[in-house]
Design a protein around this motif. Structure first.
Motif, short mmCIF file in Angstrom:
data_model
loop_
_atom_site.label_atom_id
_atom_site.label_comp_id
_atom_site.label_asym_id
_atom_site.label_seq_id
_atom_site.Cartn_x
_atom_site.Cartn_y
_atom_site.Cartn_z
N PHE A 175 8.11 1.60 -2.30
CA PHE A 175 8.50 2.06 -0.98
C PHE A 175 9.60 1.38 -0.23
O PHE A 175 10.37 2.16 0.46
CB PHE A 175 7.11 2.07 0.01
CG PHE A 175 6.00 2.69 -0.74
CD1 PHE A 175 5.94 3.86 -1.07
CD2 PHE A 175 4.84 1.96 -0.97
CE1 PHE A 175 4.89 4.57 -1.57
CE2 PHE A 175 3.69 2.31 -1.52
CZ PHE A 175 3.86 3.78 -1.96
N ARG A 214 12.51 8.31 1.07
CA ARG A 214 11.36 7.75 1.12
C ARG A 214 10.27 8.86 0.42
O ARG A 214 9.32 8.21 -0.32
CB ARG A 214 11.02 7.74 2.54
CG ARG A 214 11.43 6.36 3.19
CD ARG A 214 11.47 6.24 4.70
NE ARG A 214 12.33 7.19 5.41
CZ ARG A 214 12.61 7.38 6.71
NH1 ARG A 214 12.15 6.70 7.44
NH2 ARG A 214 13.63 8.27 6.89
N SER A 261 4.36 7.72 -7.79
CA SER A 261 3.09 8.53 -8.53
C SER A 261 3.47 8.52 -9.96
O SER A 261 2.14 8.64 -10.65
CB SER A 261 3.18 10.00 -8.02
OG SER A 261 4.22 10.68 -8.21
N PHE A 297 5.39 7.77 5.38
CA PHE A 297 3.97 8.23 5.12
C PHE A 297 3.50 9.25 6.14
O PHE A 297 2.51 10.20 5.69
CB PHE A 297 2.69 6.98 5.21
CG PHE A 297 2.92 6.11 3.68
CD1 PHE A 297 2.09 6.78 2.49
CD2 PHE A 297 3.50 5.04 3.34
CE1 PHE A 297 2.04 6.17 1.54
CE2 PHE A 297 3.53 4.27 2.25
CZ PHE A 297 2.68 4.72 1.39
N LEU A 306 7.84 8.05 -2.78
CA LEU A 306 6.51 8.38 -3.11
C LEU A 306 6.29 9.00 -4.24
O LEU A 306 5.40 8.92 -5.04
CB LEU A 306 5.88 9.06 -1.98
CG LEU A 306 5.95 8.23 -0.51
CD1 LEU A 306 5.63 9.33 0.63
CD2 LEU A 306 4.70 7.12 -0.78
#
Length: 432
Positions: free
Chosen positions: A94, A374, A382, A242, A378
C-alpha cells in the motif's frame, strides 16, 4: 459515460434494465486491432524490452524452483520460498501504491529493475562458487519480493502513460501475451539449459536480460503526468485509497476474484517440480515443459482477448472463466498422464490469464486517475501477497495429505468461493 466510447466498461444500472448494458457490437472488427497498442513508440520499446527480460526471468524462476527441490527434497520448502517472496507485499504494497501516485513511474521502474538485476547477479555468484545454501535463497526471494512490490503497481499504472485510453485494454492484453510468450518458452528453455549446464547458467542469463528493459526505459520519451501533491501523510493517502475502493463495488468484486485465484489457483505452480518428479516420474525438463504448457495456453487466450475485448460482454466471459478454472483443477488432481497434464495446463493457463486480463483491464478503465497507483497497488497486493500465501498453504497441504489431494482441495475451495462471488455480484455478467 458517452455511448460512443463503448470500449470502456458499461456498468448495469441499479434498476436492472439492460438498455445500456448491451450496446451494439462494432462492425469494424479487424485482426490488426489485436496489436493496436504497438502503434505507439513507447509501448513498442516497452513490449520488446520486457519480452527479452521476461525470458530470462522465467528461465530463472523455473530453474530456481527445481534447484530448491533438489537441495531440500521438500514440497513444503518450495512453499517457504514462495512465501518469503510475498512477505514484503504484506508490509509494503500500500505504501508502494502511494509512491506510484506521487513519483515518476518510469524512474521507479528503473530502480526496481536494477535492484532485481543485482539480486540475480548475487544468486548467480553464490551458485557458481558452490557456497549457496537454502537460507540464501529465502533471503534473495524476499529481496526480489521487495523490488517487485514497488515495481508492480508502478508497472501497471505506467501503461496509462504509454498508450492512450482507448488502447489501454489492448495494451494490458498484449502485456499478458508478452508475459506468457516468455512463460511458454522460457521454462522449457530453462529446463534444457539446467539439464545441460546447471542452474547457474539460467541465473546468469537472467542477470544479463535485465539490461534490455533498463535500456528501453532510458530510451522512452514519456509526457509528464500530473502527480498527487504529497500534502497528506502516507497513512491518510492509503486510507483514502481504501475508502475509494469500498465505494466502488464493481472494482472490489474484481479484486476479490484476483485474490481468490491467486490464493487457491496460481499457487498450483508451486508444486510443479514435485508433481514432475513424484507423479510423472520426470526431471527438470519435465518441470520446464509443465511451466511452458501453462504459458502456451495463456498466450493463445491472451491474443484472443486482445482481439475481441471491444466486441464482447467482458463480464460474462469473466464469469464463465472463473467457474471453469476450478473444474479444470479438480480434473487435474486425478490425472497421472504427461500428455493430459500438458493439455490441462494449457487450458488452465489460458483461463487464468483471461481472469487476470479482464479484471486488470476493467479496473484500469474504471478507476479515477488520482487513485490509479493506489488501486493498482490493491490489485497487485491481491496476487503479490496472496499467491505466496497460497504457495505456503499448498506446499504444507502436499506434505500432509499428498500432492494430488492438495490440488483437489484447492479446486473445491475455488469452486465454492467463485460460485458465491458470481451469486453475490450478479451484475458482473452484464458489464461490457
Amino acid at each position: 459515460m458517452s455511448e460512443s466510447k463503448s470500449e470502456y466498461p458499461v456498468i448495469p444500472p441499479e434498476d436492472g434494465s439492460t438498455k445500456r448494458i448491451l450496446p451494439a457490437i462494432k462492425s469494424n472488427f479487424r485482426l490488426k486491432n489485436t496489436f493496436a497498442a504497438l502503434r505507439h513508440r513507447n509501448y513498442r520499446i516497452w513490449f520488446w524490452a520486457q519480452m527479452i527480460s521476461l525470458f530470462g526471468s522465467w528461465m530463472q524462476n523455473t530453474a530456481l524452483a527445481f534447484f530448491v527441490y533438489e537441495l531440500t527434497k521438500s514440497p513444503a520448502f518450495l512453499g517457504y520460498v514462495g512465501f518469503a517472496g510475498g512477505i514484503p507485499a504484506w508490509i509494503l504494497t500500500f505504501y508502494a501504491g502511494v509512491v506510484a501516485d506521487r513519483f515518476d513511474r518510469r524512474k521507479i521502474l528503473i530502480y526496481t529493475q536494477s535492484g532485481m538485476m543485482v539480486l540475480s547477479f548475487i544468486l548467480s555468484l553464490l551458485t557458481v562458487t558452490g557456497i549457496i545454501e537454502s537460507w540464501h535463497i529465502l533471503l534473495i526471494s524476499a529481496g526480489m519480493g521487495t523490488m517487485n512490490t514497488f515495481d508492480a503497481p508502478a508497472r501497471h499504472a505506467f501503461v496509462n502513460e504509454m498508450v492512450p485510453r482507448e488502447d489501454m485494454v489492448n495494451a494490458i492484453a498484449l502485456n499478458s501475451t508478452m508475459f506468457n510468450t516468455a512463460t511458454s518458452i522460457g521454462p522449457a528453455l530453462g529446463g534444457i539449459i539446467y539439464a545441460l549446464l546447471g542452474p547457474a547458467a539460467c541465473f546468469i542469463i537472467n542477470t544479463i536480460s535485465f539490461m534490455a528493459v533498463l535500456i528501453g526505459l532510458f530510451r522512452m520519451k514519456v509526457n509528464p503526468v500530473e502527480r498527487t501533491v504529497g500534502k497528506n501523510s502516507v497513512f491518510k493517502d492509503i486510507k483514502e485509497g481504501f475508502g475509494y475502493l469500498f465505494t466502488q463495488k464493481t472494482i472490489m468484486a474484481f479484486v476479490l476474484i484476483v485474490t481468490t485465484i491467486s490464493l487457491f489457483g496460481i499457487s498450483l505452480v508451486t508444486i510443479f517440480p514435485a508433481w514432475a518428479v513424484n507423479i510423472l516420474n520426470g526431471d527438470a525438463t519435465t518441470n520446464g515443459f509443465m511451466q511452458s504448457a501453462r504459458g502456451v495456453g495463456a498466450v493463445i487466450f491472451a491474443l484472443i482477448i486482445a482481439t475481441i475485448n471491444k466486441y464482447v460482454i467482458r463480464g460474462r466471459i469473466l464469469s464463465y472463466a472463473t467457474l471453469t478454472v476450478p473444474v479444470v483443477i479438480i480434473l487435474f488432481s486425478f490425472n497421472r498422464s504427461f500428455i493430459i497434464t500438458i493439455l490441462l495446463l494449457m487450458l488452465l493457463g489460458g483461463l487464468m490469464i483471461v481472469i487476470y486480463n479482464l479484471c486488470n483491464g476493467l479496473i484500469q478503465t474504471l478507476v479515477e486517475e488520482k487513485f490509479r497507483g493506489r488501486i493498482m497497488s490493491l490489485y497487485t497486493f491481491s496476487f503479490l501477497a496472496f499467491a505466496p500465501l497460497g504457495s505456503l498453504l499448498i506446499g504444507s497441504e502436499a506434505e500432509l495429505v499428498g500432492i494430488p489431494t492438495a490440488v483437489l482441495i484447492n479446486g473445491i475451495i475455488l469452486l465454492l468461493i467463485f460460485s458465491f462471488i458470481i451469486y453475490r455480484f450478479p451484475r458482473l455478467k452484464k458489464i461490457k
